[in-house]
Scaffold this active site. Structure first.
Site, PDB file in Angstrom:
ATOM      1  N   TYR A  58      -1.493  -1.323  10.427  1.00  0.00           N
ATOM      2  CA  TYR A  58      -1.731  -1.421   8.977  1.00  0.00           C
ATOM      3  C   TYR A  58      -0.533  -0.924   8.171  1.00  0.00           C
ATOM      4  O   TYR A  58       0.021  -1.647   7.343  1.00  0.00           O
ATOM      5  CB  TYR A  58      -2.992  -0.649   8.588  1.00  0.00           C
ATOM      6  CG  TYR A  58      -3.358  -0.837   7.136  1.00  0.00           C
ATOM      7  CD1 TYR A  58      -4.022  -1.981   6.719  1.00  0.00           C
ATOM      8  CD2 TYR A  58      -3.014   0.114   6.180  1.00  0.00           C
ATOM      9  CE1 TYR A  58      -4.345  -2.181   5.391  1.00  0.00           C
ATOM     10  CE2 TYR A  58      -3.332  -0.078   4.838  1.00  0.00           C
ATOM     11  CZ  TYR A  58      -3.997  -1.224   4.451  1.00  0.00           C
ATOM     12  OH  TYR A  58      -4.303  -1.419   3.122  1.00  0.00           O
ATOM     13  N   SER A  78       0.840  -1.198   0.000  1.00  0.00           N
ATOM     14  CA  SER A  78       0.000   0.000   0.000  1.00  0.00           C
ATOM     15  C   SER A  78       0.872   1.243   0.000  1.00  0.00           C
ATOM     16  O   SER A  78       2.020   1.217   0.476  1.00  0.00           O
ATOM     17  CB  SER A  78      -0.893   0.014   1.247  1.00  0.00           C
ATOM     18  OG  SER A  78      -1.580   1.250   1.385  1.00  0.00           O
TER      19      SER A  78
END
Length: 269
Positions: free
Chosen positions: A156, A142
């Site tokens: 995350y 990401s």
């Protein structure tokens, strides 16, 4: 599986970027192994892709938060005589809230799915790729892996940064064996992700130019790994954010990241 078709294993294939990878790879002539928890969705997708493209689609329901799942999955492949040419480590999710707001088991499950499982699957499947002198591994990371961490969803960004570094190391370790490894680092992508994390209302307020469609992300990921590109950030706006973040002093980058994250993340759940 026919000798002329590559076999691709896609985790998290029941929705979002994983489903998009499955569709794109099927359209490119790949046979598939679809992996996720929701077997009904996998079977519906497999039936559709087989009717449309005439390829073979195997379905294996697995919960990658179970530490035994990667080994069990690979044993299932072996029992079916399947040799994986492409590994798409896509399974993932967000865990809202601060570190201490969630029970430890929730964090342990998260680390297992986001970091341990993709690493173990690569460890188990790379030797076969070496033997055949061909393989492709895409770790879906990401843009969050590049920007400073923020409050909330504590693990995350850390997990995505791990996947980026892992991909870089694996790319160097395996390039002489005909195996390409890439980290795909999308930004905001249309999927179920934000519905699951409860941030859909906030996300809908984000401008449209910030978003990419899941099929475009998957297409770029496939093209990047084929070219041997080790890290790929799809979308001009995302590449610009990455460049600005790298250029800014750490303190300023952290402040800006925290300020902007309130637009799409719940800090204090």
């Amino acid at each position: 599986m026919t000798a002329t078709r590559p076999l691709s294993l896609v985790t998290g294939a029941s929705a979002g970027i994983g489903e998009a990878f499955a569709r794109e790879l099927a359209a490119r002539g790949h046979d598939l192994v679809l992996v996720a928890r929701r077997e009904d969705r996998l079977r519906a997708l497999a039936d559709e892709l087989q009717r449309t493209h005439g390829n073979s689609c195997e379905v294996i329901a697995a919960d990658l938060s179970d530490p035994a799942a990667p080994e069990s999955l690979c044993r299932a492949l072996e029992s079916r005589g399947l040799q994986v040419d492409w590994l798409i480590n896509n399974a993932g999710y967000g865990l809202p809230g601060t570190l201490v707001a969630n029970p430890w088991q929730a964090h342990a499950d998260f680390v297992q799915v986001m970091m341990t499982a993709p690493t173990e699957l690569a460890w188990r499947l790379l030797p076969g790729m070496h033997e055949r002198r061909y393989g492709r591994v895409v770790n879906v990371a990401s843009l969050a892996g590049f920007v400073p961490g923020t409050a909330g969803h504590t693990l995350y960004a850390a997990s995505k940064a791990y996947l980026i570094k892992l991909s870089q190391s694996l790319a160097l370790e395996n390039r002489d064996a005909g195996v390409h490894v890439s980290a795909l680092c999308p930004g905001f992508t249309w999927s179920e992700f934000h519905d699951v994390t409860g941030t859909r209302q906030k996300m809908n307020a984000m401008p449209g130019f910030m978003w990419l469609a899941a099929d475009e992300v998957a297409r770029q990921g496939i093209e990047a790994v084929e070219r041997g590109k080790v890290v790929h950030v799809p979308g001009r706006i995302n590449r610009t954010i990455k460049a600005i973040t790298e250029w800014l002093p750490d303190r300023l980058a952290l402040w800006l990241s925290h300020r902007q994250s309130g637009r799409y993340r719940n800090h204090h759940d």
